[in-house]
Write a protein that holds these residues in place. Structure first.
Motif, short mmCIF file in Angstrom:
data_model
loop_
_atom_site.label_atom_id
_atom_site.label_comp_id
_atom_site.label_asym_id
_atom_site.label_seq_id
_atom_site.Cartn_x
_atom_site.Cartn_y
_atom_site.Cartn_z
N VAL A 138 20.09 -50.33 6.04
CA VAL A 138 19.08 -50.86 6.95
C VAL A 138 18.87 -49.91 8.12
N ALA A 139 19.96 -49.33 8.64
CA ALA A 139 19.83 -48.41 9.77
C ALA A 139 19.04 -47.15 9.39
N CYS A 145 11.51 -45.06 10.57
CA CYS A 145 10.41 -45.52 11.42
C CYS A 145 10.50 -44.91 12.81
N VAL A 146 11.71 -44.82 13.35
CA VAL A 146 11.89 -44.28 14.69
C VAL A 146 11.38 -42.85 14.77
N ALA A 273 17.55 -42.38 22.52
CA ALA A 273 16.80 -41.19 22.93
C ALA A 273 15.30 -41.47 23.00
N THR A 274 14.79 -42.21 22.03
CA THR A 274 13.36 -42.52 22.02
C THR A 274 12.98 -43.40 23.20
N ALA A 291 9.72 -51.25 15.80
CA ALA A 291 10.22 -51.94 14.62
C ALA A 291 11.43 -51.21 14.04
N GLY A 292 11.36 -49.88 14.00
CA GLY A 292 12.48 -49.10 13.48
C GLY A 292 13.73 -49.27 14.33
N GLY A 293 13.54 -49.31 15.65
CA GLY A 293 14.67 -49.52 16.54
C GLY A 293 15.35 -50.86 16.29
N LEU A 294 14.54 -51.88 16.05
CA LEU A 294 15.10 -53.20 15.76
C LEU A 294 15.88 -53.18 14.44
#
Length: 386
Positions: A138-139, A145-146, A273-274, A291-294
């Motif tokens: 998942v990560a 996405c990030v 970082a983002t 969304a990627g961060g979540l």
């Protein structure tokens, strides 16, 4: 050094390890934000990496002197950590982003946790919890996405190979951090960090030739999100927080978390970082990145809340002194990471944390092959290739 006497199921030890791993990930994640203004002021990415690693090595000289016996006790371990977790991640990361887009290189490098799971399961032959494996998957999806990997899809065999090398060096960060606390001659994690950075600094000095650099920008001012501040402020943050604090907390946490779980938590570096680049540098944060961060957060949560699989009856009697993924032995001999990353430098000039890498993140630092600005417009990307 005194080993921990925590019980394998003691929740306080796991909580402490998770806290240290999170501090490490957040510290590594700020390296790019601190480095970018220095690079924009005129320092080359390679020399900023050298400044980061060498400054941290100098800051940790008192610790290195105090634990000088570690050089005789486990010289191979210390050399390996400096070569892989400090210099190796940077070398491979820089070489990768000189040939492929930064987002693609970062995504491949952050395959380190899944590779680490494979190493623990098939090489060390230790059981892996289902939660750790799911969390890693998942990560990685969230990281895609990030870094918005679809914005720069391309294939360069050599570039991909270098990025995979960075991922393997990131695995080395966690494995060596774990190995330092085991065996008949354990080494204090503080010594592993101090001597790893010293060895990495020596290697980077040979590669970057800092005496040829123009260091005048350090005496002036830099601009961060429209605000002027002394260049020494981001430089000090990069050295003391994004490297010294990041490595110390990351390596110490190896006594409380397993390498696979710590590796998944380390993926938070890219998210940190983002977000910091958005807040401090004014860089745009799009919906895919949110969304990627979540997803990365969800993956880290699933991994760290997982429990190790039960040992097989035949293995139960021989389990003394060994560690299942996600547990702490009575001797406190399990691994965690940070970066680690050790730190890398993005194509537009930002240094990535990492450990990851180790870079180290990466770490992020180092043969930290140089890259010209312009490979990617996303300057806040991070990497444990420190």
């Amino acid at each position: 050094m005194h080993r921990s006497t925590a019980s394998p199921t003691r929740p306080s030890g796991r909580t402490l390890g998770l806290g240290l791993a999170l501090v490490s990930a957040f510290a590594f994640g700020g390296s790019g934000t601190a480095a970018k203004p220095l690079i924009e002021a005129g320092l080359s990415p390679l020399h900023v990496v050298w400044l980061r690693v060498t400054g941290a090595a100098v800051a940790l000289l008192p610790i290195a002197y105090r634990h000088r016996d570690a050089v005789l006790r486990r010289p191979g371990l210390l050399i390996g950590f400096g070569l892989l977790a400090v210099a190796g991640v940077q070398a491979c990361y820089f070489a990768a982003i000189s040939r492929i887009p930064v987002g693609v290189a970062l995504l491949i490098e952050y395959l380190g946790p899944p590779l680490l799971i494979g190493y623990v399961k098939f090489v060390q032959r230790k059981p892996i919890s289902r939660g750790a494996a799911i969390g890693a998957g998942v990560a990685v999806a969230g990281l895609a996405c990030v870094v918005e990997v679809w914005n720069g899809l391309s294939f360069d065999a050599l570039g991909v190979l270098f990025a995979l090398g960075a991922a393997c060096c990131q695995v080395g960060y966690f494995v060596l951090a774990d190995a330092g606390r085991r065996g008949e001659r354990p080494v204090d994690p503080l010594a592993v960090s101090a001597y790893g950075l010293l060895i990495g600094a020596v290697l980077l000095t040979v590669l970057t030739r800092p005496w040829q650099a123009d260091w005048n920008p350090l005496g002036g001012s830099v601009v961060m999100n429209g605000h002027s501040l002394p260049a020494l402020i981001p430089a000090a943050w990069m050295v003391l927080v994004a490297t010294v604090l990041a490595y110390l907390t990351g390596v110490i946490s190896v006594g409380y978390l397993s390498p696979p779980i710590a590796g998944v938590v380390a993926n938070l570096e890219a998210v940190v970082a983002t977000v910091l680049a958005w807040v401090l540098l004014g860089e745009h944060l799009g919906l895919p990145q949110v969304a990627g961060g979540l997803l990365v957060l969800a993956g880290a949560f699933v991994a760290q809340t997982s429990r190790p699989p039960a040992a097989k009856p035949a293995e139960a009697g021989a389990a003394a002194g060994t560690v299942d993924a996600g547990t702490v032995t009575a001797g406190g001999t399990v691994a965690a990471g940070a970066g680690a990353s050790p730190m890398g430098v993005t194509a537009s000039g930002a240094i990535a944390s990492g450990a990851s890498t180790a870079g180290a993140g990466a770490a992020g630092a180092g043969a930290a092959g140089a890259t010209a600005s312009g490979v990617s417009g996303r300057s806040s990307r991070t990497s444990r290739g420190d």
